[in-house]
Design an enzyme around this catalytic site. Structure first.
Site, PDB file in Angstrom:
ATOM      1  CD  GLU A 211      25.176 -45.956  -3.135  1.00  0.00           C
ATOM      2  OE1 GLU A 211      24.112 -45.393  -3.419  1.00  0.00           O
ATOM      3  OE2 GLU A 211      25.958 -46.395  -4.010  1.00  0.00           O
ATOM      4  CG  HIS A 451      23.166  -8.984  12.493  1.00  0.00           C
ATOM      5  ND1 HIS A 451      23.755 -10.223  12.676  1.00  0.00           N
ATOM      6  CD2 HIS A 451      22.688  -8.596  13.698  1.00  0.00           C
ATOM      7  CE1 HIS A 451      23.636 -10.556  13.952  1.00  0.00           C
ATOM      8  NE2 HIS A 451      22.997  -9.593  14.600  1.00  0.00           N
TER       9      HIS A 451
END
Ligand code: FAD
Ligand code: AMP
Length: 478
Positions: A211, A451
């Protein structure tokens, strides 16, 4: 006399096909022109996204992830799997089948909605006429009340690594490997480079990413980018930052690349090299010299906020215009343009386009990053909640990363949600919905979350904005 349509769309990617279906739904006589042909020489609708982009890459990412899990993760759950094998041609064939089903599905939707599908290369002439050149060279000219240009984008090629689709490939070629390359080079640590590197890395390739920029994922929230770099390095991805490719040499079925980084001139040899240095808009040969539509120096068509070009009745959407090159951005622009043509009010909210990198863990974001807000001089409160403290993430043995909620320090309005971790894309979408409705961090905090879910991490991060998280020690005190 030539045939006339209310709307002619050039290009049947997620921008164009959605615009065409929407226009037909609103009662307009609509045609969509597409030049892409599949391997059997049939017109394939769906553009880059369906044929060589979003969908095939995710199909391979999922196959590769299942292989990786069977090999590396099942043991933790007490599941023994011996002799895990992979059949790359079968993975590629599965991907091809998904693509075929989806592109065929678009053809079905065109039929069901009465969109006229025209095979060939479309070009906008003057006076909203569109010329179509069929594969056999036959030319037909159509008239339109409105034209929508949705010609999309194609991979950028760079002189130091000319693509031969054999040893040096672009993103399209990287979706067709028939075997796992032992040594894989990737030029460009952007979204596409990281995703394709992940596919082949999960299947066992040694992946090196080269990169040019010094900073990893510079557009992402810095905290997220830093975490991502740490996790990818741990996974064995060799990411060379500040490394600019200068040349390549293909010999005996392998490629030796030269690049310069802080240490000077370097060389590395790979079995395959993926060039993923970005995409450019497809606007060459789409606009006749006297069409009146103007493009900028990088080839993007100039449009305003509602995707209107300088020619009344001519619009451009998706990857051929400014903004992120994302399928959902293209589609929403298509809907906006068509609704505007029909006299309705519609405006894409360009501030709330979510973006996702489908690595593992996923990385996703919507809204502003902390560094953007800082440079805009906006005072913020930040809440972060790690997946390591989530019961659901622990149950899934998938605890890397965190959720970050950024809220305006004065109004508490949520300005950004950034996630690295399991189901990041889905969690960020929840943030996007909240933000679209102008939610405060407190609004999110007051909501009831099921949950145990990964979504609870968003709840806790929203609570953490004001120092009220329950399942971590709050850095910020109330
Ligand atoms: P395109 O999808 O490029 O479609 C344009 C169509 O126009 C093409 O079919 C082309 O053949 C046709 N065309 C061009 N010129 C003419 C002409 N003159 N006449 C007739 N037809 C013409 N985006 C996401 O949001 N999520 C992802 O996960 C994602 N993953 C990606 C992975 C890869 C490997 C790649 C390459 C891209 C990915 N993208 C992703 C980006 C996404 O594919 C594009 O942003 C999106 O397809 C753009 O849509 P579009 O309609 O503007 O153009
Ligand atoms: P994206 O635009 O997100 O697809 O990312 C493409 C990446 O490729 C960017 O981060 C660029 O900095 C990088 N890039 C472009 N040219 C080169 C090059 N010659 N060598 C290495 N990286 C490059």
């Amino acid at each position: 006399m030539s045939q006339k349509f209310d709307v002619i769309v050039i290009g049947a990617g997620p921008g164009g096909y959605v615009a065409a279906i929407k226009a037909a739904q609103l009662g307009m006589k609509t045609a969509c022109i597409e030049k892409f042909e599949d391997k059997d020489g049939n017109m394939a609708l769906g553009g880059t996204c369906l044929n060589v982009g979003c969908i095939p890459s995710k199909a391979l990412l999922d196959s590769a992830w299942k292989y990786h899990e069977a090999k590396e993760d099942f043991a933790v759950h007490g599941i023994g799997v011996e002799n895990v094998t992979m059949d790359v041609p079968a993975m590629i064939a599965r991907k091809a089948n998904i693509v075929k089903n989806l592109t065929g599905g678009i053809a079905g939707l065109f039929k069901a909605n009465g969109v006229t599908s025209i095979a060939g290369h479309g070009k906008l002439l003057a006076n909203k006429q569109v010329e179509v050149t069929a594969a056999d060279g036959t030319i037909t000219v159509y008239d339109a009340e409105n034209v929508i240009i949705a010609a999309g984008s194609q991979p950028i090629d760079i002189p130091p690594a000319p693509v031969d689709q054999d040893v040096i490939v672009d993103s399209t070629g990287a979706l067709e490997f028939q075997a796992v390359p032992k040594r894989l080079g990737v030029i460009g640590a952007g979204v596409i480079g990281l995703e394709l590197g992940s596919v082949w890395g999960r299947l066992g390739a040694e992946v090196t990413v080269i990169e040019a920029q010094d900073k990893f994922l510079p557009a992402m929230d810095e905290q997220v980018a830093k975490e991502a770099l740490k996790i990818f390095a741990k996974q064995g991805l060799d990411i060379r930052l500040g490394a600019r490719l200068t040349g390549s040499n293909v010999a005996k079925g392998e490629v030796t690349v030269s690049f310069t980084d802080a240490k000077g001139e370097q060389q590395m040899t790979f079995d395959k090299l993926i060039v993923a240095v970005g995409r450019r808009p497809v606007t060459t040969n789409v606009l006749a010299a006297d069409s009146g539509v103007t493009i900028d120096e990088r080839g993007f068509i100039y449009v305003d906020d509602i995707c209107a070009t300088s020619v009344p009745g001519v619009y451009a959407i998706g990857d051929v215009v400014r903004g992120p090159m994302l399928a959902h951005k293209a589609s929403e622009e298509g809907v906006m343009v068509v609704e505007r043509i029909a006299g309705k009010k519609n405006q894409v909210n360009y501030d709330l386009i979510p973006g996702v990198i489908y690595t593992h863990p996923e990385i996703a974001s919507v809204g502003k990053t902390e560094q953007q807000l800082k440079s805009d001089g906006v005072a913020v409160n930040v809440g972060v909640f790690p997946f390591a403290a989530s019961g659901r993430a622990m149950a899934a043995n998938d605890t890397a990363g965190f959720v970050k909620v950024i809220a305006d320090a004065t109004t508490d309005r949520v300005l950004g949600v950034h996630v690295i971790g399991p189901s990041a894309a889905e969690l960020v979408q929840q943030g996007a919905i909240a933000m679209e409705f102008g939610s405060s961090a407190e609004d999110l905090a007051l909501m009831v979350f099921s949950h145990p879910t990964l979504s609870e991490t968003l709840h806790e991060a929203a609570l953490a904005v004001s120092g009220q998280a329950i399942h971590i020690a709050n850095r910020k005190k109330r």
